[in-house]
Design a protein around this motif. Structure first.
Motif, PDB file in Angstrom:
ATOM      1  N   UNK A 158       4.756  -0.483   8.811  1.00  0.00           N
ATOM      2  CA  UNK A 158       5.377   0.417   7.840  1.00  0.00           C
ATOM      3  C   UNK A 158       4.344   1.143   6.990  1.00  0.00           C
ATOM      4  N   UNK A 159       3.314   0.414   6.580  1.00  0.00           N
ATOM      5  CA  UNK A 159       2.343   0.944   5.625  1.00  0.00           C
ATOM      6  C   UNK A 159       1.398   1.954   6.254  1.00  0.00           C
ATOM      7  N   UNK A 160       0.940   1.659   7.459  1.00  0.00           N
ATOM      8  CA  UNK A 160      -0.041   2.504   8.144  1.00  0.00           C
ATOM      9  C   UNK A 160       0.300   2.549   9.624  1.00  0.00           C
ATOM     10  N   UNK A 161       1.399   3.239   9.984  1.00  0.00           N
ATOM     11  CA  UNK A 161       1.862   3.192  11.374  1.00  0.00           C
ATOM     12  C   UNK A 161       0.852   3.712  12.388  1.00  0.00           C
ATOM     13  N   UNK A 172       0.813  -1.217   0.000  1.00  0.00           N
ATOM     14  CA  UNK A 172       0.000   0.000   0.000  1.00  0.00           C
ATOM     15  C   UNK A 172       0.847   1.268   0.000  1.00  0.00           C
ATOM     16  N   UNK A 173       2.156   1.155   0.201  1.00  0.00           N
ATOM     17  CA  UNK A 173       3.043   2.315   0.131  1.00  0.00           C
ATOM     18  C   UNK A 173       3.358   2.723  -1.301  1.00  0.00           C
ATOM     19  N   UNK A 174       3.093   1.846  -2.257  1.00  0.00           N
ATOM     20  CA  UNK A 174       3.612   2.030  -3.603  1.00  0.00           C
ATOM     21  C   UNK A 174       2.510   2.187  -4.639  1.00  0.00           C
ATOM     22  N   UNK A 175       2.832   2.941  -5.679  1.00  0.00           N
ATOM     23  CA  UNK A 175       1.914   3.054  -6.802  1.00  0.00           C
ATOM     24  C   UNK A 175       1.725   1.677  -7.421  1.00  0.00           C
ATOM     25  N   UNK A 176       0.478   1.212  -7.561  1.00  0.00           N
ATOM     26  CA  UNK A 176       0.247  -0.164  -8.013  1.00  0.00           C
ATOM     27  C   UNK A 176       0.921  -0.502  -9.332  1.00  0.00           C
ATOM     28  N   UNK A 187      -0.934  -4.724   3.412  1.00  0.00           N
ATOM     29  CA  UNK A 187      -0.181  -5.927   3.096  1.00  0.00           C
ATOM     30  C   UNK A 187       0.410  -6.573   4.331  1.00  0.00           C
ATOM     31  N   UNK A 188       1.637  -7.040   4.202  1.00  0.00           N
ATOM     32  CA  UNK A 188       2.286  -7.792   5.274  1.00  0.00           C
ATOM     33  C   UNK A 188       2.782  -6.906   6.414  1.00  0.00           C
TER      34      UNK A 188
END
Length: 292
Positions: free
Chosen positions: A273-276, A160-164, A268-269
């Motif tokens: 990191x993605x949604x602290x 989810x941090x990255x442009x798909x 994701x995993x």
């Protein structure tokens, strides 16, 4: 940098907050204590959070692995974490884990059950372990030799941090770099730091972790003991997780006497990191306001 002398090596550690409730964060493979650096400022008052780098990871010592990787086994990492708590004079705490930290915590709990209270497990490797066939184990060698490939693979653990359109569904020879979405400067900087850290880990991590997880899966010892683990567990799993199968999480919830399972959409995993902030919300709901 703060260091602990345990089991003949030095382990790096860090802490956030203070109060009567202590939580030990046990990170995952190819990771470090820094994986909660963005989430920790949002943890509730009254909670002291400690994070310790595994041997071979982060800023900890990196001893040469033995031929059978026994000095990098799940059991060894668990013993190191217990020794770290001894050195810090922490006689009782709760546990927050991520990925392979989950199975490490299982060994810790089974060895010293009275020392631990609640457990918050983010996308954990459960007591079942994970069996790596030879071709998947060999993939770690390819990653070690190719930083661009490693960045590509690590990006799939935090999608989810990255442009798909910049994420490859099946990482292979790197063709382009995943691009962090706009507005995620702090997350982008932390991700870059994490990728740099990966290239400092010991061969005992690159090759020992898939070896020891496979041994745990084939032995079946911990899986057979799931029904005896009565410590309250909250298991959160991102619905975009391509590392840990949902079936393992539901099996834990069904087999363990006090285990709640939550599937989180859009993540994701690596929620830490993605949604602290979201990770801190679950963390706070599970540990905030406890008497001890």
């Amino acid at each position: 940098m703060q260091m602990l002398d345990v089991n003949g090596i030095r382990l790096a550690w860090r802490e956030w907050g203070e109060g009567p409730v202590t939580v030990l964060f046990v990170h995952g493979n190819l990771a470090s204590k820094d994986w909660i650096a963005l989430a920790a400022p949002h943890f509730p008052r009254g909670v002291r959070t400690i994070a310790v780098d595994w041997r071979g990871c982060g800023d900890s010592d990196k001893p040469t692995p033995l031929a059978d990787f026994s000095n990098y086994s799940v059991r060894q990492h668990a013993d190191d974490m217990l020794a770290a708590l001894d050195a810090l004079k922490v006689d009782f705490c709760h546990l927050a884990t991520h990925s392979t930290g989950g199975i490490i915590s299982t060994r810790m709990i089974l060895k010293q059950p009275d020392r631990f209270g609640r457990v918050f497990s983010l996308s954990p490797v459960g007591p079942q372990g994970i069996a790596f066939p030879p071709e998947k184990a060999a993939f770690f060698g390819r990653m070690k030799a190719d930083k661009a490939l490693t960045r590509e693979v690590m990006a799939t653990t935090a999608p989810s941090l990255f442009a798909p359109e910049t994420l490859l569904p099946n990482p292979g020879p790197a063709r382009f770099l995943p691009q962090v979405t706009a507005g995620d400067g702090a997350r982008a900087r932390l991700f870059g730091h994490i990728v740099d850290q990966v290239f400092q880990v010991s061969d005992g991590i690159w090759f020992g972790t898939p070896d020891t997880l496979t041994k745990e899966a084939h032995a079946g010892e911990l899986k057979a003991l799931m029904g005896t683990i009565r410590h309250p567990h909250l298991v959160a799993w991102g619905m975009r997780d391509g590392v840990i199968p949902e079936a393992d999480m539901t099996e834990m919830a069904a087999a363990m006497p006090d285990c709640r399972f939550i599937a989180v959409p859009g993540i994701g995993h690596s929620m830490n990191l993605e949604a602290p902030e979201l990770y801190a919300g679950y963390f706070g709901a599970w540990f905030g306001g406890l008497a001890r």
